[in-house]
Design a protein around this motif. Sequence first.
Motif, PDB file in Angstrom:
ATOM      1  N   LEU A 258       0.831  -1.207   0.000  1.00  0.00           N
ATOM      2  CA  LEU A 258       0.000   0.000   0.000  1.00  0.00           C
ATOM      3  C   LEU A 258       0.862   1.253   0.000  1.00  0.00           C
ATOM      4  CD1 LEU A 258      -2.772   1.432   0.342  1.00  0.00           C
ATOM      5  CD2 LEU A 258      -2.506   1.100   2.814  1.00  0.00           C
ATOM      6  N   THR A 262       1.514   3.945  -3.128  1.00  0.00           N
ATOM      7  CA  THR A 262       1.275   5.369  -2.892  1.00  0.00           C
ATOM      8  C   THR A 262       2.465   6.202  -3.341  1.00  0.00           C
ATOM      9  OG1 THR A 262      -0.130   4.824  -0.989  1.00  0.00           O
ATOM     10  CG2 THR A 262       0.686   7.082  -1.131  1.00  0.00           C
ATOM     11  N   ARG A 292      -4.050   8.854   4.703  1.00  0.00           N
ATOM     12  CA  ARG A 292      -5.102   7.993   4.159  1.00  0.00           C
ATOM     13  C   ARG A 292      -5.802   8.667   2.986  1.00  0.00           C
ATOM     14  NH1 ARG A 292      -6.570   7.753   9.781  1.00  0.00           N
ATOM     15  NH2 ARG A 292      -5.438   6.019  10.775  1.00  0.00           N
ATOM     16  N   MET A 295      -3.652   8.256   0.008  1.00  0.00           N
ATOM     17  CA  MET A 295      -3.682   6.877  -0.494  1.00  0.00           C
ATOM     18  C   MET A 295      -4.944   6.614  -1.284  1.00  0.00           C
ATOM     19  SD  MET A 295      -2.133   4.851   2.821  1.00  0.00           S
ATOM     20  CE  MET A 295      -0.348   4.600   2.966  1.00  0.00           C
ATOM     21  N   ALA A 300      -3.975   4.230  -4.736  1.00  0.00           N
ATOM     22  CA  ALA A 300      -3.225   3.102  -4.160  1.00  0.00           C
ATOM     23  C   ALA A 300      -4.145   2.137  -3.422  1.00  0.00           C
ATOM     24  CB  ALA A 300      -2.137   3.622  -3.227  1.00  0.00           C
ATOM     25  N   ARG A 301      -5.073   2.672  -2.673  1.00  0.00           N
ATOM     26  CA  ARG A 301      -5.982   1.796  -1.921  1.00  0.00           C
ATOM     27  C   ARG A 301      -6.790   0.911  -2.871  1.00  0.00           C
ATOM     28  NH1 ARG A 301     -10.653   3.883   2.356  1.00  0.00           N
ATOM     29  NH2 ARG A 301     -11.421   1.816   2.966  1.00  0.00           N
TER      30      ARG A 301
END
Length: 344
Positions: A258, A262, A292, A295, A300-301
């Motif tokens: 993750l 990112t 978060r 991300m 990326a998530r």
Amino acid sequence: MHDHTGFKERVDGVLVRLADEEEETLLALHTELFPLTEQLRRSLARGKRIRAAFLYWGWRAAGQPDCEAVIRAAAAMELVHAAACTHDDIIDGSRMRHGQLTAHAAFDAAGQRSTALAMILGDLLMGYAGHLFTSCGLPGAYLARTVPLWTALMRETMAGEFLEVLRTAAAPAREPRVAESLEVARYKTAKYTVERPLQLGSTLGGGPGALSEAFSAYGLPLGEAFQLRDDLLGTFGDPARTGKSNLDDLRGGKPTALLALTLEAAGEDDRRLLAKLVGNPELVPEEAASVRELMDRCGARQRVEDMIRDRIGRAAGALDTVPMPAEARSALRELAGTAADRSL
């Protein structure tokens, strides 16, 4: 549908009896060992028993019947997991697991030498794993043919943990790479969570080489999916549901896929933000929220979600490449969904 609740209760029963027996034996050595027996019992009290289930269904896939001896052998996988978690929590500085203090945090709260005592507990748990497995009640000839696999499981798990520590310590000079993150996931999680327990079960049961190969094709992608989901939970999970912090991975700068994805997608300004916040042991919730958000925004998530979905599909397909009893195939399909598709 496989009765995993009933299976879990049987495994839990084995572990409770072990804790009872060892508490009596240890306290007979000295009453000052009570904190050790207390943490031993707590470390075995919770868990989904996924690793035990994989060993059990490896045995059943080899055409063997249900029996109490294989339940005991399967329960040994949960002792391996408890040992690995105890050591992992020390390394990561994690203070919560399953909504309770981790072993080293509990020792610390009692004013004791937390790291040293938790290390001893982890070593003891690993020793109990070998004892429970070899005394499970299956014939010695069955057990003997698993020795190379048992050795490989220990070696690979330690190798994955060692590589993760090296690569975490190397930041920020060495940015995490997706391939390297997946390599750690393969050794630290995929093999001891899915592949090796399945192969131990099938080898105990005298299964053919083709079954063991199919379990590699099933276990490795599923185990990677399991770790990828764990990475998402470690950053995006609700602590009230997961029972653990969603700050530890970011504070520790853990080189997850993750984080690697990112960094790949981040622009110059976002990279500066990541360099400032990720790996900061004093990271506060508001700062973590900005990581978060990045991300999510950079994709990326979602890419990790796509990787999980792809690996679950590959694992399910591998089950169709080799003959096995229908009940075992059905149970393994069900486990593939529940093991990696856990809720945030």
